[in-house]
Design an enzyme around this catalytic site. Structure first.
Site, PDB file in Angstrom:
ATOM      1  N   GLY A  67      61.096  31.717  73.363  1.00 25.07           N
ATOM      2  CA  GLY A  67      60.284  30.757  74.101  1.00 25.07           C
ATOM      3  C   GLY A  67      60.588  30.819  75.584  1.00 25.07           C
ATOM      4  O   GLY A  67      60.913  31.883  76.133  1.00 25.07           O
ATOM      5  N   SER A  68      60.519  29.672  76.230  1.00 21.25           N
ATOM      6  CA  SER A  68      60.627  29.645  77.694  1.00 21.25           C
ATOM      7  C   SER A  68      61.994  30.069  78.201  1.00 21.25           C
ATOM      8  O   SER A  68      62.129  30.387  79.398  1.00 21.25           O
ATOM      9  CB  SER A  68      60.323  28.237  78.208  1.00 21.25           C
ATOM     10  N   THR A  69      62.998  30.082  77.360  1.00 21.01           N
ATOM     11  CA  THR A  69      64.297  30.558  77.845  1.00 21.01           C
ATOM     12  C   THR A  69      64.188  32.011  78.282  1.00 21.01           C
ATOM     13  O   THR A  69      64.971  32.491  79.091  1.00 21.01           O
ATOM     14  CB  THR A  69      65.391  30.442  76.765  1.00 21.01           C
ATOM     15  N   PHE A  70      63.181  32.710  77.748  1.00 22.90           N
ATOM     16  CA  PHE A  70      62.993  34.121  78.066  1.00 22.90           C
ATOM     17  C   PHE A  70      62.421  34.308  79.467  1.00 22.90           C
ATOM     18  O   PHE A  70      62.430  35.413  79.993  1.00 22.90           O
ATOM     19  CB  PHE A  70      62.068  34.763  77.032  1.00 22.90           C
ATOM     20  N   LYS A  71      61.921  33.204  80.048  1.00 24.00           N
ATOM     21  CA  LYS A  71      61.357  33.298  81.400  1.00 24.00           C
ATOM     22  C   LYS A  71      62.421  33.753  82.395  1.00 24.00           C
ATOM     23  O   LYS A  71      62.107  34.332  83.434  1.00 24.00           O
ATOM     24  CB  LYS A  71      60.761  31.956  81.821  1.00 24.00           C
TER      25      LYS A  71
END
Lengths: 647, 379
Positions: free
Chosen positions: A326-330
């Site tokens: 999810g957004s942690t991959f940003k």
């Protein structure tokens, strides 16, 4: 009868002659016997002596004490407890069945147990003691010992058995031992003779299995003289062998205990890592199970409870579990773009709530859009549209390469079972796997950590630690073997530009410490310990266009197993990073609500190495935190390590 | 010379007979028996009452019997020869009809407190009767077929009964013992040569018959022969005993493992360790030195008997002494050869050492006859 003197003389002579022949033959026979004796007893004596020794002297193995496993403070987390068992010897028992039935009135023995024992007893030599029951309580054990005179052939014995004093806290990382099975033996090339000992304990999973060689030790031997029926007459000599190596892990048992308690009954995983050297301070998968059950041989009812639980207590979600990050991959996408120079940190992207690609809309989580966002803001508010744009610019291959540099999609070599590699997808991967071309839409999805991207909580922690330190820090679990520290390579710089790291870290700081940040509620009040992090929410279902128009159903209204996974990664202190934490709560809902508070509690616990003062929390949260603490059932802290060991 | 020609006045009388006893034989027999007591004590793991004590009592009784027999003039015993043979023969038939079964063979009958093995008695009676026969027979007729047939029947009749028990060991001893007396008496070499040739031919035929429809012996008997020829071929069953016996013997080495230190016997690897295989325990615990010493004790005993027989001018006394000495020789030679793996296991005890009542008593009484012949020899 009268005979002539001549006849008599002839007769006497003949007898004399013949007797001399007889005597000669007899002398020859005696000589033959003497020579045979000499041949056997002098010339062949050594061969026969060897045969006689093999006959009467048997070598029995003494199982070595299994190596202890300690936490980083020296507390025993896997020790050896007394195993009280009852054995029966057929030769002395007489009517074995009768004795067993009498025994069943003293200790819990089912009819099945009796039948099984009876079969075993009849199969083996009458002089060989057969285990009737083991892992007995002291009460049962002493009851049998007291009644021994009424139970012929029954003797009580004390042996060593693996014991995990902290039960479920270390279940996934340590694994457990169990009796050697035929399957185990079939897998091992040249089995240690120790494994032939009935009920010998072998590591089945986790550290116990991966470091089995270290933990097992060397068998001792005792030479005993036995009769032709196998009865032991006396012990000739004894060599105790070597106990297995004592392994010290990087884990902190109090922190481990705290994290386990804090995760509670959530289906969740948390990894706490020392940013500076990669030490895994805590690695917890929840819910857990009691590994001691497996040592004893788990009952089928207990086992069914574990396998039928939809929270999958037996799975190790920390390394086995691979989730869309999810957004942690940003963090990865942002660094890839900055490193590639396709974006300037201050450059803004306009978010109107969605991006159109062909006739397909890619939505931002915020319906109305974020307006103009630059890089720190994009992290702070987790703007999806910004990353759709950035991902398109940088391209999937460079994102995947950055992911691997940060530890996602590569296997981290820890002594744990079934470690997942995760997945950092790129063009080549999709072509190889599906035989299809990579689509721009795939890039957009991957850019925000959805689609094909998969990461384990361990990998998320490694990513966070690498971003925090700027080094290629590798996780490690083994601290020392028999007191000798494990060599650890000094972490080398990742080679990322300082400017890129600075702007990403700034964004991560704002996630928690800016009022607009997605995890503002989970900030740390202590200025010296400020935290930086990133929320993540990964969908486990597709949201249809129709649903989106109706209004997306809130997670709370969905059945548990269709809710989103909640993720959170963070490190602290911001200025001088020490600890990195990753938390994944399966089907927990949003990362900011479900994962971040847990991560903050764990972070504070790790920083203070004990329950942190309430002043570390924002003032309006202190009452709630205090109340929540009371529900946690933590082990008491002791100064003396190992005192809890039952031995 | 016959007893009628004795110069009776030169024969010692009364208490003076004691001076004329062959004391070396008495000493040797006592020494051999003592070795037996020592070994029986050892194989009983240091318990006296198991085997050693009863054996000592029997030996004491046997010695008394030996002296009693020794002091009776030899011509009295000569006259009893036929009766002794007849009684032994009847007892053998009795054992066949209602004897007790031990170790798979009918061997003994209970006579009140006595447990009698008539086959043991027959060994001596046969020698006595044959000696008396040749004493009676004209020297010139010794090799005539009819006069050879009679002793041959006397030998083969009890042998047949013993074989039926079945007791191969005793049968062999009977044939060999009888044969030796006949040989000593001067029966022509031709007869012995022919018999040996026939036996060899028979053995050959037996082996040749294997697997054909006219197979002469049963399969299990062939298996026993195989086991003897290669004990390793059947190490868990019949070959086991032979292997273990040889291991015990060989592992004794030069000086042995020490008294009561024999692992093979103490740990029950040895079969029949107090009877037929007792020699292996001796060899294990006292080594070559002990085993060879015992062999020498036996050889000396036989030598003294043969010398006594040679020097005795009375035909009966001479043949009897040689016959009994040779029977004694056959006992220990067959037993030792058997435990050393030179011949198949046929079940012959080690004389005076193996545990066993009848055998020891009868042997001592037989040596009483030897002593009697020695004391009352013509001078």
């Amino acid at each position: 009868m009268r005979r002539s003197a001549k006849d008599a003389l002839e007769s006497t002579r003949r007898i004399s002659r013949r007797t001399l022949v007889i005597g000669g033959l007899q002398a020859a026979t005696v000589a033959t016997l003497a020579l045979r004796m000499r041949f056997m007893q002098v010339e062949q004596a050594d061969d026969f002596r060897l045969l006689a020794e093999e006959n009467s002297i048997k070598i029995r193995l003494i199982p070595p004490a299994r190596g202890l496993i300690l936490d980083r403070n020296g507390g025993v987390v896997a020790g050896n407890g007394q195993n009280y068992r009852v054995v029966i010897t057929r030769e002395d028992a007489g009517d074995v069945e009768d004795v067993l039935h009498r025994l069943s009135r003293l200790i819990p023995l089912t009819e099945d147990d009796i039948a099984r024992t009876l079969k075993e007893v009849m199969r083996r030599s009458p002089t060989l003691p057969i285990t009737v029951a083991d892992q007995l309580t002291w009460e049962d054990f002493s009851r049998v010992a007291v009644n021994a005179p009424a139970l012929p052939g029954v003797t009580t014995e004390v042996g060593l058995s693996r014991y995990y004093p902290q039960g479920g806290d270390f279940a996934h990382v340590l694994g457990y031992v169990g009796p050697v099975s035929d399957y185990d033996l079939s897998r091992i090339e040249d089995p240690d003779p120790l494994l032939q000992i009935p009920k010998f304990q072998l590591g089945k999973l986790g550290v116990e299995a991966k470091l089995e060689e270290d933990l097992r030790g060397k068998a001792g031997t005792r030479r005993i003289e036995v009769t032709s029926t196998g009865r032991v007459m006396r012990e000739l000599d004894r060599n105790e062998g070597d106990a297995g190596a004592t392994l010290q892990l990087t884990l902190d048992r109090y922190l481990q205990n705290y994290v386990q308690a804090r995760l509670g009954n959530e289906s969740a995983a948390a990894v706490v890592m020392d940013v500076r050297n990669g030490d895994i301070l805590s690695i917890v998968s929840s819910p857990s199970f009691d590994p001691n059950l497996f040592v004893r041989g788990i009952s089928s009812a207990d086992y069914r409870l574990l396998t039928e639980n939809d929270h999958r207590p037996l799975a190790d979600k920390t390394v086995q579990g691979a989730y869309p990050p999810g957004s942690t991959f940003k963090i990865v996408t942002a660094l890839a773009a900055l490193e590639a120079g396709v974006i300037d940190p201050e450059e803004t992207v306009y978010c109107k709530g969605f991006t159109e690609l062909g006739n397909h809309r890619f939505h931002c989580w915020k319906r109305g859009g974020h307006g103009h966002v630059n890089l720190p803001h994009s992290l702070e508010q987790s703007c999806d549209v910004y990353y759709y744009e950035v991902a398109q610019r940088v391209g999937i291959d460079r994102i995947a390469e950055m992911a691997r540099r940060l530890g996602i999609g590569v296997r981290h070599d820890l002594p744990m079972s079934a470690i997942s590699e995760g997945l950092a997808p790129d063009r080549a991967w999709k072509q190889a796997k599906y035989g299809k071309d990579w689509l721009v839409g795939d890039t957009l999805n991957s850019g925000i950590g959805q689609g094909y991207v998969l990461a384990s909580p361990l990998q998320l922690a490694v990513m966070t630690a690498r971003v925090a330190s700027g080094t290629n820090v590798e996780p490690r679990l083994l601290r020392a073997r028999d007191g000798v520290p494990e060599p650890t390579p000094e972490p080398q710089t990742l080679g990322l530009s300082e400017a890129a790291l600075r702007s990403v870290r700034k964004g991560l700081f704002d996630v928690i410490n800016s009022q607009r940040g997605t995890a503002y509620g989970s900030r740390i009040a202590d200025d010296a310990l400020r935290m930086a992090g990133k929320t993540g929410t990964s969908q486990v279902r597709n949201i249809t266009k129709a649903e989106r128009e109706r209004g997306v159903i809130s997670n709370d209204d969905l059945p548990w197993n269709r809710r989103d996974h909640a993720l959170f990664v963070c490190y602290a202190p911001y200025d001088n990073p020490e600890i990195a934490v990753s938390v994944v709560v399966e089907h927990g809902g949003g990362g900011s609500a479900a994962a971040a508070p847990i991560a903050r509690d764990i972070m504070l616990q790790a920083l203070f190495k004990d329950l942190p003062p309430l002043s570390a929390y924002p003032s309006n949260q202190r009452d709630r935190i205090e109340a929540q603490r009371k529900t946690l059932d933590l082990i008491p802290r002791e100064d003396k390590p190992g005192a809890k060991s039952r031995a | 010379m016959s007893y009628l020609e004795y110069n009776v006045k030169t024969v010692p009388t009364g208490i003076r007979k004691v001076l004329h006893v062959s004391w070396p034989i008495v000493v040797l027999l006592t020494a051999i028996a003592s070795v037996g007591f020592l070994m029986l004590y050892s194989v009983a793991s240091g318990r006296l009452e198991t085997w050693a004590e009863p054996q000592m009592k029997r030996f004491a009784a046997g010695m008394v019997g030996m002296f009693a027999v020794a002091f009776v003039p030899i011509w009295f015993w000569r006259n009893l020869s036929a009766l002794a043979y007849f009684v032994s023969f009847l007892l053998l038939i009795a054992v066949e009809l209602f004897g007790a079964v031990g170790m798979g063979a009918q061997r003994w009958i209970e006579l009140g407190p006595l447990r009698l093995q008539p086959s043991e008695l027959m060994k001596i009676s046969l020698v006595m009767l044959l000696a008396a026969y040749y004493d009676w027979l004209d020297v010139k007729k010794v090799s005539r077929p009819l006069w050879v047939l009679i002793p041959a029947i006397l030998v083969l009749a009890p042998t047949f009964l013993v074989l039926k028990q079945p007791d191969l060991g005793t049968a062999i001893l009977l044939v060999a013992g009888g044969g030796i007396v006949m040989f000593a008496a001067g029966v022509s070499w031709w007869y012995f040569g022919t018999v040996i040739a026939l036996v060899v031919a028979l053995v050959f035929a037996v082996f040749e018959s294997r697997g054909t429809e006219w197979q002469l012996i049963k399969d299990y008997q062939f298996k026993r022969i195989d086991t003897f020829l290669d004990p390793g071929s059947d190490p868990l069953d019949a070959g086991y005993n032979i292997m273990q016996a040889q291991i015990a013997l060989g592992s004794g080495g030069w000086a042995g493992k020490g008294y009561m230190q024999g692992t093979q016997s103490r740990l029950n690897f040895l079969p029949e360790k107090h009877t037929d295989f007792i020699f292996t325990t001796l060899a294990e615990e006292f080594g070559f030195v002990g085993a060879f010493s015992l062999l020498m004790l036996y050889a000396l005993t036989v030598m003294f008997a043969l010398v006594s027989g040679l020097s005795n001018k009375d035909r009966f006394a001479s043949l009897l002494t040689i016959g009994i000495g040779s029977t004694f020789f056959l006992f220990f030679a067959v037993n030792m050869a058997m435990v050393m793996g030179l011949i198949p296991v046929v079940g012959v005890p080690l004389p005076l050492v193996s545990y066993g009542g009848t055998a020891m008593m009868i042997l001592l009484l037989a040596f009483g006859l030897v002593q009697s012949a020695h004391i009352h020899r013509p001078r």
